[in-house]
Design a protein around this motif. Structure first.
Motif, PDB file in Angstrom:
ATOM      1  N   CYS A   3      93.429 -11.724   8.385  1.00  0.00           N
ATOM      2  CA  CYS A   3      95.005 -12.677   8.636  1.00  0.00           C
ATOM      3  C   CYS A   3      95.685 -13.321   7.717  1.00  0.00           C
ATOM      4  CB  CYS A   3      95.430 -13.235  10.491  1.00  0.00           C
ATOM      5  SG  CYS A   3      96.451 -13.905  10.583  1.00  0.00           S
ATOM      6  N   CYS A  54      98.460  -9.790  13.048  1.00  0.00           N
ATOM      7  CA  CYS A  54      97.861 -10.900  12.929  1.00  0.00           C
ATOM      8  C   CYS A  54      97.400 -10.956  14.118  1.00  0.00           C
ATOM      9  CB  CYS A  54      98.572 -12.200  12.294  1.00  0.00           C
ATOM     10  SG  CYS A  54      98.087 -12.365  10.659  1.00  0.00           S
ATOM     11  N   MET A  89      97.757 -15.931  16.695  1.00  0.00           N
ATOM     12  CA  MET A  89      98.432 -16.704  15.834  1.00  0.00           C
ATOM     13  C   MET A  89      99.418 -15.790  16.262  1.00  0.00           C
ATOM     14  SD  MET A  89      97.095 -17.318  13.515  1.00  0.00           S
ATOM     15  CE  MET A  89      98.134 -17.495  12.336  1.00  0.00           C
ATOM     16  N   VAL A 104     103.657 -15.715   9.102  1.00  0.00           N
ATOM     17  CA  VAL A 104     102.708 -15.305   9.590  1.00  0.00           C
ATOM     18  C   VAL A 104     102.562 -13.590  10.169  1.00  0.00           C
ATOM     19  CG1 VAL A 104     100.990 -14.594  12.212  1.00  0.00           C
ATOM     20  CG2 VAL A 104     102.244 -17.115  11.349  1.00  0.00           C
TER      21      VAL A 104
END
Length: 138
Positions: A58, A79, A86, A75
């Motif tokens: 990720c 992910c 996440m 992020v």
């Protein structure tokens, strides 16, 4: 990368208690006022969160911009499919001993990465997350 991490830990030793002397639950955010700015710059930028086998990963970007709960983290939207936790991460914090905390919108630490040796280790290991690594920079 490993040598740089070890070098950073050695330089930070006078500024932070050694991680081995602290219980992981007792860590507090690092006071970075006396830390070499170049060491801090190395913390910012792209990182990869991976499982123990290295098969799942990720991408995240740790930024040097304050936000509620810590600093901004980008992020990758994919992910959440790899590591569902996440989807809840909204910020990150640099902790004593150069630990990295990933926190949610309520400012609760969801995953902590510490460096007991020469690599980051996830504590607790959530959704199979094992470590966080910096990609090799050219």
């Amino acid at each position: 990368m490993i040598a740089r991490a070890l070098f950073g830990l050695l330089l930070a030793a006078p500024l932070a208690m050694p991680l081995s002397a602290l219980a992981q639950d007792d860590l507090v955010p690092m006071d970075t006022t006396g830390v070499d700015p170049d060491l801090l710059k190395d913390m910012y930028g792209p990182w990869v969160i991976v499982d123990e086998s290295g098969d799942k990963s990720c991408n995240v970007v740790l930024q040097d911009e304050p936000t509620i709960g810590g600093s901004v983290i980008d992020v990758d939207p994919a992910c959440a499919k790899v590591f569902p936790i996440m989807d809840e991460i909204t910020a990150w914090r640099l902790m004593q001993g150069w630990g990295i905390d990933l926190v949610d919108a309520t400012r609760k630490t969801r995953v902590r990465f510490t460096t007991p040796d020469d690599a980051y280790v996830a504590y607790p290991e959530v959704d199979g997350i094992s470590t966080i690594l910096q990609p090799v920079r050219e």
